[in-house]
Design an enzyme around this catalytic site. Structure first.
Site, PDB file in Angstrom:
ATOM      1  N   ASP A   9      96.499-109.600 -29.752  1.00 13.04           N
ATOM      2  CA  ASP A   9      95.731-110.293 -30.784  1.00 13.04           C
ATOM      3  C   ASP A   9      94.259-110.096 -30.405  1.00 13.04           C
ATOM      4  O   ASP A   9      93.933-109.301 -29.518  1.00 13.04           O
ATOM      5  CB  ASP A   9      96.158-111.766 -30.925  1.00 13.04           C
ATOM      6  CG  ASP A   9      95.799-112.617 -29.708  1.00 13.04           C
ATOM      7  OD1 ASP A   9      95.281-112.055 -28.716  1.00 13.04           O
ATOM      8  OD2 ASP A   9      96.038-113.837 -29.752  1.00 13.04           O
ATOM      9  N   CYS A  65      98.041-111.431 -25.350  1.00 19.20           N
ATOM     10  CA  CYS A  65      97.251-112.438 -26.064  1.00 19.20           C
ATOM     11  C   CYS A  65      96.412-113.170 -25.020  1.00 19.20           C
ATOM     12  O   CYS A  65      96.268-112.693 -23.890  1.00 19.20           O
ATOM     13  CB  CYS A  65      98.130-113.361 -26.903  1.00 19.20           C
ATOM     14  SG  CYS A  65      99.303-114.370 -25.975  1.00 19.20           S
ATOM     15  N   GLY A  66      95.862-114.311 -25.373  1.00 19.98           N
ATOM     16  CA  GLY A  66      94.990-114.999 -24.423  1.00 19.98           C
ATOM     17  C   GLY A  66      95.752-115.474 -23.197  1.00 19.98           C
ATOM     18  O   GLY A  66      95.383-115.211 -22.060  1.00 19.98           O
ATOM     19  N   GLY A  68      99.302-115.079 -22.959  1.00 17.59           N
ATOM     20  CA  GLY A  68     100.578-114.359 -22.853  1.00 17.59           C
ATOM     21  C   GLY A  68     101.743-115.194 -23.377  1.00 17.59           C
ATOM     22  O   GLY A  68     102.835-114.668 -23.616  1.00 17.59           O
ATOM     23  N   GLY A  70     102.125-117.101 -26.311  1.00 17.06           N
ATOM     24  CA  GLY A  70     102.499-116.927 -27.718  1.00 17.06           C
ATOM     25  C   GLY A  70     103.233-115.615 -27.929  1.00 17.06           C
ATOM     26  O   GLY A  70     104.245-115.566 -28.656  1.00 17.06           O
ATOM     27  N   HIS A  98     116.092-106.996 -12.780  1.00 14.45           N
ATOM     28  CA  HIS A  98     117.122-108.028 -12.965  1.00 14.45           C
ATOM     29  C   HIS A  98     117.303-108.441 -14.423  1.00 14.45           C
ATOM     30  O   HIS A  98     118.403-108.838 -14.806  1.00 14.45           O
ATOM     31  CB  HIS A  98     116.770-109.279 -12.151  1.00 14.45           C
ATOM     32  CG  HIS A  98     116.921-109.082 -10.669  1.00 14.45           C
ATOM     33  ND1 HIS A  98     116.930-110.125  -9.776  1.00 14.45           N
ATOM     34  CD2 HIS A  98     117.077-107.951  -9.921  1.00 14.45           C
ATOM     35  CE1 HIS A  98     117.076-109.660  -8.541  1.00 14.45           C
ATOM     36  NE2 HIS A  98     117.157-108.335  -8.605  1.00 14.45           N
ATOM     37  N   ARG A 132     125.802-107.331 -11.598  1.00 12.13           N
ATOM     38  CA  ARG A 132     125.864-108.763 -11.908  1.00 12.13           C
ATOM     39  C   ARG A 132     124.764-109.169 -12.892  1.00 12.13           C
ATOM     40  O   ARG A 132     124.912-110.135 -13.658  1.00 12.13           O
ATOM     41  CB  ARG A 132     125.756-109.591 -10.622  1.00 12.13           C
ATOM     42  CG  ARG A 132     124.419-109.488  -9.901  1.00 12.13           C
ATOM     43  CD  ARG A 132     124.462-110.148  -8.535  1.00 12.13           C
ATOM     44  NE  ARG A 132     123.164-110.202  -7.886  1.00 12.13           N
ATOM     45  CZ  ARG A 132     122.604-109.176  -7.249  1.00 12.13           C
ATOM     46  NH1 ARG A 132     123.225-108.007  -7.203  1.00 12.13           N
ATOM     47  NH2 ARG A 132     121.421-109.307  -6.679  1.00 12.13           N
TER      48      ARG A 132
HETATM   49  C1  RB5 Z   1      94.133-117.322 -29.366  1.00 12.62           C
HETATM   50  O1  RB5 Z   1      93.044-118.190 -29.276  1.00 12.62           O
HETATM   51  C2  RB5 Z   1      95.235-117.768 -28.418  1.00 12.62           C
HETATM   52  O2  RB5 Z   1      95.802-118.957 -28.861  1.00 12.62           O
HETATM   53  C3  RB5 Z   1      96.285-116.679 -28.309  1.00 12.62           C
HETATM   54  O3  RB5 Z   1      95.688-115.519 -27.848  1.00 12.62           O
HETATM   55  C4  RB5 Z   1      97.416-116.933 -27.346  1.00 12.62           C
HETATM   56  O4  RB5 Z   1      96.950-117.329 -26.087  1.00 12.62           O
HETATM   57  C5  RB5 Z   1      98.513-117.796 -27.833  1.00 12.62           C
HETATM   58  O5  RB5 Z   1      99.508-118.045 -27.149  1.00 12.62           O
END
Ligand code: RB5
Length: 147
Positions: A9, A65-66, A68, A70, A98, A132
């Site tokens: 993002d 993302c910021g 990780g 989301g 694993h 496993r």
């Molecule tokens: C964006 O501001 C931020 O919410 C997004 O990059 C991320 O960290 C969401 O999980």
């Protein structure tokens, strides 16, 4: 040389650009699923686009993302995606060995470029050990009783 999809993002944009360049320079075939500017965008949209490509092409992907968080939540909504948020090289290695993770998630506001490069190398440089671990992965089927 590996075929890798990468997406982010806006918060992960700069790290995505740097990692895509780094991986391309090392001979990997990198497909950049965007975004192509650092304008604000929604991480689930980018995650879903990359995950569909990873499943279709049976390759590995990197989502940034910021935090990780989301990206990993969005990625793991896909039945055939095992998205692993990693902040250490050991986690990245174990995620492949694993958990047969096929998507690596990174938090651009959590780690710097040097560590990100090392984590990506550990992820790409390891493979699933099966045995496993394959049985345990089969037990990861969606849990219906909570609906
Ligand atoms: C964006 O501001 C931020 O919410 C997004 O990059 C991320 O960290 C969401 O999980």
């Amino acid at each position: 040389m590996q075929h890798i999809h990468i997406a982010s993002d806006h918060a992960g944009f700069d790290l995505k650009q740097a990692l895509a360049r780094h991986l391309t320079e090392r001979g990997h075939e990198v497909v950049d699923d965007g975004p192509f500017t650092d304008e604000s965008c929604d991480y689930p949209v980018m995650a879903h686009k990359l995950c569909r490509a990873v499943v279709r092409e049976e390759c590995l992907g990197i989502l940034i993302c910021g935090s990780g968080l989301g990206m990993s939540m969005a990625g793991n909504r896909h039945p055939d995606i095992r998205a692993a948020l990693c902040t250490t090289e050991l986690q990245a290695s174990l995620a492949r060995r694993h958990n047969d993770a096929n998507v690596l998630c990174l938090g651009a506001r959590i780690i710097g470029l040097e560590l990100a490069v090392a984590i990506v190398a550990a992820f790409l440089g390891n493979g699933f050990e099966g045995g496993r671990h394959a049985r345990r992965l089969s037990l990861l089927a969606p849990v219906a009783e909570n609906r």
